[in-house]
Design a protein around this motif. Structure first.
Motif, PDB file in Angstrom:
ATOM      1  N   ASN A  57       0.844  -1.201   0.000  1.00 10.66           N
ATOM      2  CA  ASN A  57       0.000   0.000   0.000  1.00 10.66           C
ATOM      3  C   ASN A  57       0.876   1.246   0.000  1.00 10.66           C
ATOM      4  OD1 ASN A  57      -2.617  -1.388   0.278  1.00 10.66           O
ATOM      5  ND2 ASN A  57      -1.736  -2.047   2.218  1.00 10.66           N
ATOM      6  N   LYS A  62       0.853   1.095  -7.261  1.00  8.77           N
ATOM      7  CA  LYS A  62       0.364  -0.098  -6.598  1.00  8.77           C
ATOM      8  C   LYS A  62       1.544  -1.061  -6.409  1.00  8.77           C
ATOM      9  CE  LYS A  62      -3.957  -2.682  -7.060  1.00  8.77           C
ATOM     10  NZ  LYS A  62      -4.069  -3.007  -5.704  1.00  8.77           N
ATOM     11  N   THR A  82       1.898  -6.556   4.111  1.00  6.42           N
ATOM     12  CA  THR A  82       0.485  -6.334   3.805  1.00  6.42           C
ATOM     13  C   THR A  82      -0.310  -6.027   5.070  1.00  6.42           C
ATOM     14  OG1 THR A  82      -0.159  -8.650   4.122  1.00  6.42           O
ATOM     15  CG2 THR A  82       0.694  -8.057   1.961  1.00  6.42           C
ATOM     16  N   ASP A  86      -5.801  -7.169   3.154  1.00  2.00           N
ATOM     17  CA  ASP A  86      -5.226  -7.196   1.791  1.00  2.00           C
ATOM     18  C   ASP A  86      -5.206  -8.593   1.190  1.00  2.00           C
ATOM     19  OD1 ASP A  86      -4.589  -4.501   1.654  1.00  2.00           O
ATOM     20  OD2 ASP A  86      -2.573  -4.775   2.484  1.00  2.00           O
ATOM     21  N   ASP A  89      -4.949  -9.007  -2.664  1.00  2.00           N
ATOM     22  CA  ASP A  89      -3.673  -8.505  -3.184  1.00  2.00           C
ATOM     23  C   ASP A  89      -2.523  -9.446  -2.829  1.00  2.00           C
ATOM     24  OD1 ASP A  89      -4.837  -6.360  -4.309  1.00  2.00           O
ATOM     25  OD2 ASP A  89      -4.081  -4.869  -2.885  1.00  2.00           O
TER      26      ASP A  89
END
Ligand code: CA
Length: 234
Positions: A57, A62, A82, A86, A89
């Motif tokens: 983040n 990104k 993370t 998340d 992702d």
């Protein structure tokens, strides 16, 4: 003496970033820090680290795009940092080439173990990639054979004569192997013509004064009695 593995921390939160840098330095790593994607790209363009700790983040890009870019050009170890929510992702990150992940808040000690394990795993790949691209790392020094530059562990360039550079490059390309003076001489010829007119011993003596902590007790360019010289691997 061996080169410290290079870890890059990419994290926009100042407190987390400072903590990670301090902790990993305490664990014996050389640590660079980037605050955003742009910063990371600048550092990676200069020298690809061994492991990247990547906050997915980030304000300007990104994190997953960065994973893709890093993986496209290198076997560098990638650990995603993370947040708990998340999950998607995280999975995508692993699919596109991240090696591991941690979730905030994480345990520093556990993170350091993960970094160390991953660094060991990628070390042979990174060494092969660097030598293929003319980059050799030894005892914190970095020799860039394409740019013909030598960088000290502190990152400064060190002036070498052509002969000094050629001898060091010959030893670096064969790091860990003993080379005779004749072999070094042959490896430093260009276009069939010997570029060095002084003896290998003189050039090695000068190199030692530039790169060894104690030139009288060299531990980077080691004398192999009855043979010649060997550059300590790593
Ligand atoms: Ca962040």
């Amino acid at each position: 003496m061996s080169a410290k593995p290079h870890i890059l921390v990419v994290e926009d939160e100042p407190v987390t970033r400072a903590k990670l840098v301090a902790y990993l330095e305490g664990e014996g790593f050389e640590v660079s820090a980037a605050t955003d994607a742009r910063d990371m790209k600048t550092i990676v363009a200069r020298a690809i680290p061994d492991v990247v700790l990547l906050d997915i983040n980030l304000p300007d890009d990104k994190g997953l795009t960065l994973v893709r870019e890093l993986r496209a050009r290198s076997s560098v170890g990638i650990i995603l940092v993370t947040a708990r929510d998340d999950e998607t992702d995280r999975i995508v990150g692993l699919e596109i080439g991240a090696d591991d992940y941690v979730t905030k808040p994480f345990n520093m000690r556990e993170l350091a173990v993960r970094v160390r394990n991953l660094q060991r795993r990628v070390a042979p790949l990174m060494a092969a990639e660097r030598s293929a691209s003319g980059q050799f790392v030894f005892a914190g020094w970095r020799l860039d054979c394409d740019a013909r530059l030598l960088f000290s562990p502190a990152g400064d360039t060190v002036r070498l004569t052509r002969g000094e550079f050629d001898v060091l490059a010959a030893l670096a390309r064969n790091a860990g192997r003993a080379l005779s003076r004749d072999q070094v001489h042959d490896l430093t010829r260009h276009d069939g013509e010997a570029v060095i007119d002084r003896t290998i011993d003189v050039l090695v003596g000068r190199l030692r004064r530039k790169i060894e902590v104690d030139p009288r007790q060299p531990c980077i360019i080691v004398t192999v009695h009855g043979v010649g010289y060997r550059l300590a691997a790593g």
